[in-house]
Design a protein around this motif. Structure first.
Motif, mmCIF file in Angstrom:
data_model
loop_
_atom_site.group_PDB
_atom_site.id
_atom_site.type_symbol
_atom_site.label_atom_id
_atom_site.label_comp_id
_atom_site.label_asym_id
_atom_site.label_seq_id
_atom_site.Cartn_x
_atom_site.Cartn_y
_atom_site.Cartn_z
ATOM 1 N N GLU A 87 37.843 -18.304 36.544
ATOM 2 C CA GLU A 87 38.723 -19.574 36.378
ATOM 3 C C GLU A 87 37.974 -20.809 36.677
ATOM 4 O O GLU A 87 38.220 -21.724 36.405
ATOM 5 C CB GLU A 87 40.033 -19.622 37.458
ATOM 6 C CG GLU A 87 39.563 -19.508 39.006
ATOM 7 C CD GLU A 87 39.368 -18.042 39.547
ATOM 8 O OE1 GLU A 87 39.353 -17.123 38.861
ATOM 9 O OE2 GLU A 87 39.595 -17.898 40.578
ATOM 10 N N LEU A 97 44.478 -25.776 41.434
ATOM 11 C CA LEU A 97 45.155 -24.675 40.993
ATOM 12 C C LEU A 97 44.891 -23.193 41.373
ATOM 13 O O LEU A 97 45.574 -22.340 41.544
ATOM 14 C CB LEU A 97 44.936 -24.671 39.361
ATOM 15 C CG LEU A 97 45.691 -23.635 38.424
ATOM 16 C CD1 LEU A 97 47.145 -23.833 38.607
ATOM 17 C CD2 LEU A 97 45.293 -23.800 36.979
ATOM 18 N N ASN A 98 43.558 -22.979 41.614
ATOM 19 C CA ASN A 98 43.232 -21.732 41.940
ATOM 20 C C ASN A 98 42.864 -21.374 43.595
ATOM 21 O O ASN A 98 42.779 -20.054 43.946
ATOM 22 C CB ASN A 98 41.849 -21.403 41.275
ATOM 23 C CG ASN A 98 41.997 -21.324 39.804
ATOM 24 O OD1 ASN A 98 42.789 -20.883 39.229
ATOM 25 N ND2 ASN A 98 41.255 -22.199 39.072
ATOM 26 N N GLU A 99 42.865 -22.416 44.293
ATOM 27 C CA GLU A 99 42.546 -21.832 45.722
ATOM 28 C C GLU A 99 43.873 -21.873 46.342
ATOM 29 O O GLU A 99 44.427 -22.629 46.988
ATOM 30 C CB GLU A 99 41.789 -23.141 46.314
ATOM 31 C CG GLU A 99 40.349 -23.306 46.016
ATOM 32 C CD GLU A 99 39.433 -21.874 46.168
ATOM 33 O OE1 GLU A 99 39.699 -21.115 47.156
ATOM 34 O OE2 GLU A 99 38.865 -21.533 45.102
ATOM 35 N N ARG A 100 44.623 -20.468 45.998
ATOM 36 C CA ARG A 100 45.670 -20.435 46.552
ATOM 37 C C ARG A 100 46.057 -20.400 47.983
ATOM 38 O O ARG A 100 47.064 -20.694 48.585
ATOM 39 C CB ARG A 100 46.287 -19.014 45.971
ATOM 40 C CG ARG A 100 46.855 -18.964 44.731
ATOM 41 C CD ARG A 100 47.108 -17.876 44.025
ATOM 42 N NE ARG A 100 46.921 -17.615 42.471
ATOM 43 C CZ ARG A 100 45.954 -17.451 41.919
ATOM 44 N NH1 ARG A 100 44.761 -17.050 42.619
ATOM 45 N NH2 ARG A 100 45.615 -17.454 40.851
ATOM 46 N N THR A 135 46.657 -24.066 48.718
ATOM 47 C CA THR A 135 47.204 -25.143 48.113
ATOM 48 C C THR A 135 48.535 -24.389 47.630
ATOM 49 O O THR A 135 49.299 -24.926 46.700
ATOM 50 C CB THR A 135 46.533 -25.616 46.888
ATOM 51 O OG1 THR A 135 46.247 -24.745 46.020
ATOM 52 C CG2 THR A 135 45.304 -26.598 47.461
ATOM 53 N N ASN A 136 48.745 -23.111 47.528
ATOM 54 C CA ASN A 136 49.750 -22.246 47.072
ATOM 55 C C ASN A 136 49.589 -21.938 45.599
ATOM 56 O O ASN A 136 50.374 -21.385 44.920
ATOM 57 C CB ASN A 136 51.069 -22.688 47.257
ATOM 58 C CG ASN A 136 51.781 -22.355 48.540
ATOM 59 O OD1 ASN A 136 51.129 -21.489 49.486
ATOM 60 N ND2 ASN A 136 52.880 -22.894 49.068
ATOM 61 N N GLY A 137 48.442 -22.802 44.900
ATOM 62 C CA GLY A 137 47.956 -22.309 43.644
ATOM 63 C C GLY A 137 49.346 -22.893 42.665
ATOM 64 O O GLY A 137 49.886 -24.037 42.852
ATOM 65 N N SER A 138 49.682 -22.077 41.523
ATOM 66 C CA SER A 138 50.327 -22.843 40.806
ATOM 67 C C SER A 138 52.073 -22.650 41.023
ATOM 68 O O SER A 138 52.650 -23.506 40.611
ATOM 69 C CB SER A 138 50.481 -21.848 39.335
ATOM 70 O OG SER A 138 50.608 -20.497 39.599
#
Lengths: 319, 408
Positions: free
Chosen positions: A293, B150-153, B156-159
């Motif tokens: 990604e 977006l990707n560091e879930r 940040t909880n992601g999407s």
């Protein structure tokens, strides 16, 4: 696996190269960063999409693609060039503005292209109506999974880039273009009709972008955002190669495309994922996993790094 | 020279463009008021719109202090906005994966601190670059920030985004429960129309109070800063960076200060947005926000803070106004003899691209025909006392000397 990634990198770079040559040409001759270049690619892709839907296959095929597809490719190139020239004539030509103003204007143009395409075709993804092929059998033992379509993309890109090379090196127009990219004022006083050369630059640059868009649609899918999403990668390629240098743009496009597709290799590098276990005072679970990604992010970071260290790019002269 | 004490003189003093803007603002306000009084526009939604307009005004102030005053082409507005929103959301929300549960005022300062650090991180490499390189590099870095969010879930909880963000005044003595305690009011401006003002209305009113405070403070700071010697150096840099350098100014430091200041104001807009919307997601970092703000600044007039305010309001009108189009299906114009029927389903099914088209056309038309914007900076850059009491004889004297007609 690396071989396979290299192969798909080669295919993806062909598309990036087609986009970056045009961007670099326009950057050096029209003297501004054209943010509408990505959407010019989208215009080419959708023009080809419509044509292909209308003419259909037309019998026999080359490299897994029916003849009609090549007709559509041609239409896509012409459409992108016509749209770009009309835009240049209506908008940019009479502006008499600096490169910053032109840059901002081109963002507006990009929005207009995208909005019109989205109105006509909707925001959803579509595909060219060609048969999806299986990977070429002969290459599978080496772990390389490429289809005949991928080969067609690379071959067509090589033909287009080769003819541009011939044009630049051996024709009158090519010499004029190189002179103008070098020093527009000097070119003008030596009697070159710079207006006409500029127009040809737009035609060639946008035409190549259109072909890149068609191939991008064949490689992935078509969507109104496809070009804009690729735009920053193309900028990265142009800056890596050195703005104004067509051959630099080719090299930069090739490198950015390959690096982009090689990202999965990075997440396998043991040092990055087990950084915590190797470094003292850092929790063992710590590690940087650069997944697929972040493929685009890597290209953007490379772009900024090149701007800092070598603003003239790898093919340009050092500062 | 006040509007109230001498309206005629005030009107006569305006330029043509200013008159047009004032007239359209007044007309728009009357239209909104009419909508409110007749019940076509719910008061709570109206206050929400005011809040969003204030948010865009803040973003435009931030960009104006970078582009309008120092000539920095920053295409990472959305990144700073998103960092501000995520900063406060991750500190205060229930569903925050890292901190959570802190007071929103803590979130505000954390968000500003993070945005300041990010501004330094983006500014240090990019501010030495040529103007057009800065545009590309900042757009690229903004995209990197978006991809990280977006990707560091785990951070940040992601999407999925962050839910459960409290109101801005959570935990304050009186203001926290004020909306619940205010009595429900029913206002009848006309017979037949009825406005019900209940808890959501008072909550929205508090939000508007927050954004008005933010906008007011930022406007005051920017106005003061840009009239100071510091602001004059910035304008010199914008006009001619080599000149500023020749005068012994460290232009890199000045540009960095201006960049950080603008980024903090953008983050402030993000903080407000998080507590208004009570939900943030990576979609809030979409680069299109950046271009909306650019349109607002260019439309208002680069370098003009009141222009930025005006541009912010226009952008919200475009953004929210086009929403109403989606309800249209057909439009019948009854002329008595013939009834014209227009099929509007094309418009209602294409609202998103129409908005894009409008923004695009606006950019092109502005850059082509009025690059200085609707309210270009004029008097606001000079101390008012200098304009109000012009030395009466100086001008003719200067002209005389220029033409070589000195007295001797």
């Amino acid at each position: 696996m690396v071989l396979d990634l290299l192969a798909s990198g080669l295919v993806f770079s062909s598309i990036i190269v087609l986009g970056s040559i045009g961007l670099s040409l326009i950057y050096s001759i029209a003297n501004f960063a054209n943010f509408a270049h990505g959407d010019t690619m989208t215009v080419g892709a959708y023009a080809a999409f419509v044509t292909f839907g209308a003419v259909g296959g037309l019998g026999f095929g080359i490299l897994g693609l029916p003849l009609g597809f090549f007709v559509a490719l041609l239409v896509g190139i012409v459409a992108a060039a016509v749209v770009a020239v009309v835009t240049e004539k209506i908008v940019y030509d009479g502006m008499n503005a600096g490169s910053i103003e032109l840059l901002i204007t081109s963002i507006g143009i990009a929005f207009i292209y995208r909005a019109i395409i989205q109105m006509g075709f909707g925001a959803d993804f579509t595909r060219f109506d060609v048969q999806t092929l299986r990977p070429i059998e002969a290459l599978l033992p080496y772990g390389v999974r490429v289809t005949l379509h991928d080969v067609a993309i690379v071959v067509s890109a090589i033909i287009l880039v080769g003819s541009l090379h011939a044009l630049l090196q051996y024709t009158d127009l090519g010499r004029k273009m190189r002179a103008m990219a070098d020093n527009p004022d000097l070119a003008r006083v030596s009697g070159i009709r710079t207006d006409r050369v500029k127009l040809w630059t737009w035609i060639i640059g946008a035409g190549l972008a259109g072909s890149g868009g068609v191939f991008l649609g064949l490689y992935n899918q078509l969507s109104p955002r496809m070009g804009f999403n690729l735009l920053l990668l193309i900028f990265a390629a142009v800056i890596l190669g050195g703005i104004g240098s067509v051959y630099g743009a080719m090299l930069g496009g090739f490198l950015i495309g390959v690096i982009n597709q090689l990202t999965p290799v990075l997440s396998d590098i043991r040092f990055l994922t087990e950084m915590g276990a190797m470094l003292p005072l850092v929790p063992d679970s710590f590690g940087i996993v650069i997944g697929i990604e972040y493929a685009n992010a890597i290209a953007f970071v490379i772009m900024v790094a090149v701007l800092l260290v070598r603003p003239n790019g790898i093919a340009g002269e050092a500062v | 020279m006040g509007v109230l004490s001498d309206p005629k003189g005030y009107w006569a003093d305006l330029t043509r463009a200013e008159r047009g803007v004032v007239a359209s603002v007044v007309a728009f306000a009357v239209l909104l008021l009419a909508g409110l009084l007749t019940g076509a526009l719910s008061p709570t939604y109206f206050l929400f719109l005011v809040g969003i307009a204030g948010m865009y005004a803040l973003l435009s102030f931030g960009l104006n202090s970078q582009w309008g005053f120092s000539g920095l082409i920053n295409f990472s507005v959305a990144a700073f906005f998103g960092i501000g929103a995520y900063g406060t959301a991750l500190m205060s929300a229930d569903s925050s994966p890292i901190a959570g549960g802190y007071l929103p005022i803590v979130g505000l300062f954390v968000a500003l601190a993070v945005a300041g650090v990010l501004a330094l991180a983006i500014g240090i490499p990019t501010l030495r670059l040529r103007a057009d390189y800065l545009a590309i590099a900042s757009l690229g870095l903004a995209e990197v920030v978006r991809l990280v969010v977006l990707n560091e879930r785990q951070l940040t909880n992601g999407s999925a985004g962050v839910r459960g963000i409290p109101q801005f005044f959570e935990g304050w003595p009186v203001l926290a429960t004020l909306p619940q305690q205010m009595p429900g009011l029913v206002v009848r401006p006309f017979p037949g129309t009825e406005l019900v003002l209940e808890t959501p209305f008072w909550g929205a009113l508090l939000n508007v109070a927050v954004v008005v405070a933010f906008v007011g403070v930022s406007y005051g700071i920017l106005r003061r800063a840009h009239r100071s010697p510091w602001g004059r150096v910035l304008r010199t840099i914008r006009a001619d960076e080599d000149l500023a350098r020749a005068l012994g100014k460290n232009t890199y430091a000045f540009k960095m200060q201006s960049f950080v200041l603008g980024s903090l104001i953008m983050a402030l807009a993000g903080v407000f947005y998080a507590h208004l919307n009570l939900f943030v997601s990576p979609g809030d970092l979409d680069p299109v926000t950046t271009f909306y703000v650019w349109v607002a600044v260019i439309l208002g007039g680069s370098g003009s803070n009141r222009g930025a305010l005006f541009g912010g309001v226009v952008i919200v009108t475009i953004r929210e106004g086009t929403r109403f189009l989606s309800g249209l299906s057909e439009f019948v114009l009854d002329l008595g003899v013939v009834a014209l029927q227009f099929d509007l389903s094309f418009i209602s099914s294409n609202v998103a691209p129409l908005r894009f088209l409008l923004i695009g056309v606006l950019i092109v038309v502005l850059m082509r025909y009025r690059p200085q914007g609707m309210l270009p900076p004029q008097r606001e850059l000079i101390w008012p006392s200098v304009v109000d009491d012009p030395p009466s004889k100086l001008e003719s004297g200067v002209r005389g000397v220029k033409a070589g007609e000195s007295d001797e």
